[in-house]
Write a protein that holds these residues in place. Sequence first.
Motif, short mmCIF file in Angstrom:
data_model
loop_
_atom_site.label_atom_id
_atom_site.label_comp_id
_atom_site.label_asym_id
_atom_site.label_seq_id
_atom_site.Cartn_x
_atom_site.Cartn_y
_atom_site.Cartn_z
N CYS A 1 -1.53 -11.32 -3.59
CA CYS A 1 -2.69 -10.65 -3.03
C CYS A 1 -3.78 -11.67 -2.71
O CYS A 1 -3.93 -12.68 -3.42
N ASN B 1 4.79 -10.22 -6.19
CA ASN B 1 3.82 -9.82 -5.19
C ASN B 1 2.67 -10.81 -5.14
O ASN B 1 2.41 -11.52 -6.12
N LEU C 1 -1.29 -3.08 2.75
CA LEU C 1 -0.16 -3.63 1.99
C LEU C 1 0.91 -4.06 2.97
O LEU C 1 1.33 -3.28 3.83
N TYR D 1 -7.50 -2.99 -2.41
CA TYR D 1 -6.93 -3.64 -1.22
C TYR D 1 -6.85 -2.66 -0.07
O TYR D 1 -6.62 -1.46 -0.26
N ASN E 1 -3.48 -14.24 -8.08
CA ASN E 1 -3.00 -13.92 -6.74
C ASN E 1 -1.49 -13.67 -6.65
O ASN E 1 -1.04 -12.92 -5.80
N GLN F 1 -5.66 -7.95 1.31
CA GLN F 1 -4.24 -7.66 1.54
C GLN F 1 -3.40 -7.87 0.29
O GLN F 1 -3.54 -8.87 -0.42
N TYR F 2 -2.50 -6.92 0.07
CA TYR F 2 -1.51 -6.98 -1.01
C TYR F 2 -0.14 -7.10 -0.34
O TYR F 2 0.19 -6.33 0.56
N THR F 3 0.67 -8.07 -0.77
CA THR F 3 1.94 -8.35 -0.10
C THR F 3 3.11 -8.27 -1.06
O THR F 3 3.10 -8.91 -2.12
N ALA G 1 -2.14 -1.38 -5.77
CA ALA G 1 -2.93 -2.10 -4.76
C ALA G 1 -4.11 -1.27 -4.29
O ALA G 1 -5.23 -1.78 -4.12
#
Length: 344
Positions: free
Chosen positions: A246, A244, A286, A283, A226, A250-252, A278
């Motif tokens: 995830c 990052n 983002l 996903y 993650n 959702q990918y952040t 992503a």
Amino acid sequence: MTIELVTDKELWDKFVDQSPYGTLFHKWDLLKIIEKHSGYEMRPYGLFKNDTLYAVAPLFFKNIKGVKMVYSPPQGTLAYIPYMGLAMRHDYKTLKQRKREQYLDNAWADLSGELKRIGANIVSITMVPDMYDVRPFMWDGYEIKLLYTYFLDLTQTEEEIWNSFDNDCRQKVRASAKHNLTIKQSMDVDTFFNIMVGRLKGYGNNFFTRQSPEYLRDLLTAFPENIKLYFMYKDQDIVGAAINCCYKDQYTGWFGDATINREIASNEYMNWEFIKMAKAQGYKRLENWGADMKRVNQFKSKFNPTLVPYFHVRKKDRLGAISEWGYDNILASPYLGFVRKTIF
């Protein structure tokens, strides 16, 4: 409803996984890592109706010389967590409006009662972006602050996403692609910290001057699927760095966007590569966190994201207000302006 501290990690994590408001930042092991490195006591509250868990609220408690502080999440310079707060059960969004309001009102009434019972002088809660109804807090005398983040819709085609970028952004990505650039995953937290400390030199007290690299190392170790650290190289030299995370769909983009070599538009290039990564991994959206920071929002908006609001609620008594004044004056700096906005 009734409120009690949850001790069952499996029950907690299953609830978070199923909740539409549950994030990676609500997960049990991540909360324990925050507790370990922040000096705050983790208090994982559950709101029950009969024997059914209807909401969870991870709170962090600390008593400093008689000032009782409750945060969710803790201060940004200690945890660097964008939001946390209440997470309602899996079917909450499918309920009729009146039923949703009843559950939320009852959950907050019990949680508010617990905060009063422990005598909290400062309460600071930042809600997740999808948690828009903060009226129970407002009616309870809490100050409401509006915050913002950026989201990019990854259900669009790659071409649609690319064409939506600013011309300047596309040009910089193309120019950077002419260099011999590679992005590699790493566990070298010490190098990442050193880069960020240098990048933020002159911005006063911040996460990288207050926190230990061990905090990020623990996060990377506990959540290898993650949370991931990346370096971008030009030949053998590091020219970009980012962390990052995830979870669910959702990918952040969490930490980073550090400019190391100003001859290369590393941030534009890395962001585009992460967007493609992503999307390829399935996903749906983002998040590019940091829309509240004026010094970076012009960069982040180059990618044509959607500006999404979320809320911070706070309440303090007289003793809490005195403590807040002291904190603001001791740690006053341009860099912490956005952090203070979200923690007090």
